[in-house]
Design an enzyme around this catalytic site. Structure first.
Site, PDB file in Angstrom:
ATOM      1  CB  CYS A  74       8.062  11.275 -32.101  1.00 42.00           C
ATOM      2  SG  CYS A  74       8.911  11.945 -33.550  1.00 42.00           S
TER       3      CYS A  74
ATOM      4  CE  LYS B 123      15.549  10.368 -33.186  1.00 43.69           C
ATOM      5  NZ  LYS B 123      14.112  10.184 -32.983  1.00 43.69           N
TER       6      LYS B 123
ATOM      7  NE  ARG C  76      13.721   5.955 -39.327  1.00 43.32           N
ATOM      8  CZ  ARG C  76      14.565   6.813 -39.844  1.00 43.32           C
ATOM      9  NH1 ARG C  76      14.828   6.776 -41.136  1.00 43.32           N
ATOM     10  NH2 ARG C  76      15.144   7.734 -39.084  1.00 43.32           N
TER      11      ARG C  76
ATOM     12  CE  LYS D 170      16.806   7.006 -31.275  1.00 45.33           C
ATOM     13  NZ  LYS D 170      15.519   7.416 -31.705  1.00 45.33           N
TER      14      LYS D 170
ATOM     15  CB  SER E 172      16.303  -0.625 -34.032  1.00 40.43           C
ATOM     16  OG  SER E 172      16.577   0.450 -34.920  1.00 40.43           O
TER      17      SER E 172
END
Ligand code: PBG
Length: 333
Positions: A129, A205, A215, A258, A284
């Site tokens: 990515c 996603k 992030r 995801k 996360s």
């Protein structure tokens, strides 16, 4: 107390499912879903410098690590019997295109070399990515209006994939939700003699707020706007199935859903639709929730960790990307 007038209907007690729960060994025998260490993939975050091992504040137990520390973590994962790691990189320089992602001496390129030396049995997956590599934090190059420009981004994705393949990546996992990304990457890899390298597509996603802590970890918060023009609307399920079908048609060897726990219905539906291996990413925010509540004594961490991972597997995932990989592997030993 049951009222005298209350009568238990005869048919209610014909079946007694509790019989099969009456003994711990019997429960083990009839257990339908078993989590093993083979199901776990550990994410690692590589940063420049030496001797760095900095804990991510919103993700206790997760670290940004310089190359030699990444190598130690990889070694530990291998020793714990975890089959694979997925590598993310935070470069020292960023630009508008995200070109540090395909530099020969890029951060993940160097991490790959170190991991292959320190832990040769561990499978090296790379996240493909641009959000960690662009100065604007979006997952590709931008149009004049500031949206991600799909087709020029495809060219760069192929570049990044070929560079990482050359550096020793063993599975390429594109996570940018660009149209045609799997075909473009497959083409690029094949042209450079990497036709044997599998693609694990982040096929479904969602534009999820559960990525918040990541992030911080990956320093990839968009400088403006959000990712809703490329990641999926959490309200949609049919669209996820279309995305998955398209990625498989384009050559994805494995697909991923995801986030995981907010999307167990999607995991289940994709599992029943496809015959390629299916992964799910316990992201996360899912990890941070369990960590935070456990730290306050509100949840029993070991148990919710295991239950959450079993649930993802029960929904149909063949493997799970999780920040709990190490702790779960230890518990399973
Ligand atoms: C994109 C990428 C993200 C995650 C994995 N790959 C962030 C995003 O799409 O914004 C999220 C993982 C997590 O939240 O744990 N490179």
């Amino acid at each position: 107390m049951i009222d005298d007038a209350f009568e238990i209907p005869e048919h209610a007690l014909v079946a007694r499912p509790r019989r099969l729960r009456s003994h711990p060994a019997l429960r083990r025998m009839v257990r339908e879903t078993t989590l093993t260490r083979n199901d776990l993939v550990l994410p690692l975050f590589a940063v420049p410098g030496g001797g760095v091992r900095k804990e991510v504040s919103s993700m206790p137990g997760v670290f940004q690590e310089s190359i030699e520390k990444i190598a130690e973590s990889a070694r530990e994962a291998q020793d714990l019997g975890i089959p694979a790691v997925i590598l993310f990189g935070i470069p020292s320089e960023k630009d508008a295109e995200g070109s540090p992602s395909w530099a020969t001496n890029g951060i993940v390129q160097r991490a790959l070399e170190a991991v292959s030396k320190a832990a040769p049995e561990l499978l090296r997956i790379v996240d493909l990515c641009f959000c960690e590599y662009t100065d604007h934090g979006h997952c590709g190059v931008l149009t004049a209006e500031g949206d991600v420009d799909n087709d020029p981004t495809l060219v760069n994705l192929a570049r990044q994939a070929v560079s990482l393949a050359g550096a020793g990546a063993q599975v390429i996992a594109p996570s940018g939700m660009m149209d045609g990304m799997v075909a473009a990457i497959r083409d690029g890899l094949d042209e450079h003699d990497h036709e044997g390298l599998p693609i694990l597509s982040y096929a479904a996603k969602y534009a999820s707020s559960f990525y918040g802590p990541f992030r911080d970890a990956a320093d990839s918060t968009p400088a403006f706007g959000d990712r809703r023009t490329y990641q999926q609307d959490p309200s949609n399920a049919e669209e996820a199935l279309r995305e998955v079908r398209m990625d498989i048609e384009q050559g994805a060897d494995m697909v991923m859903v995801k986030p995981a726990m907010p999307c167990l219905d999607i995991v289940q539906r994709v599992w029943s639709m496809v015959d390629v291996p299916l992964g799910a990413y316990q992201v996360s925010g899912e990890y941070a929730m369990l960590k935070a509540a456990s730290a306050r004594g509100w949840l029993d961490e070991e148990r919710v960790m295991e239950e959450s991972l079993v649930a993802i597997k029960r929904a149909g995932a063949d493997f799970i990307l999780t920040y709990y990989a190490r702790e779960m592997a230890r518990r399973l030993r």
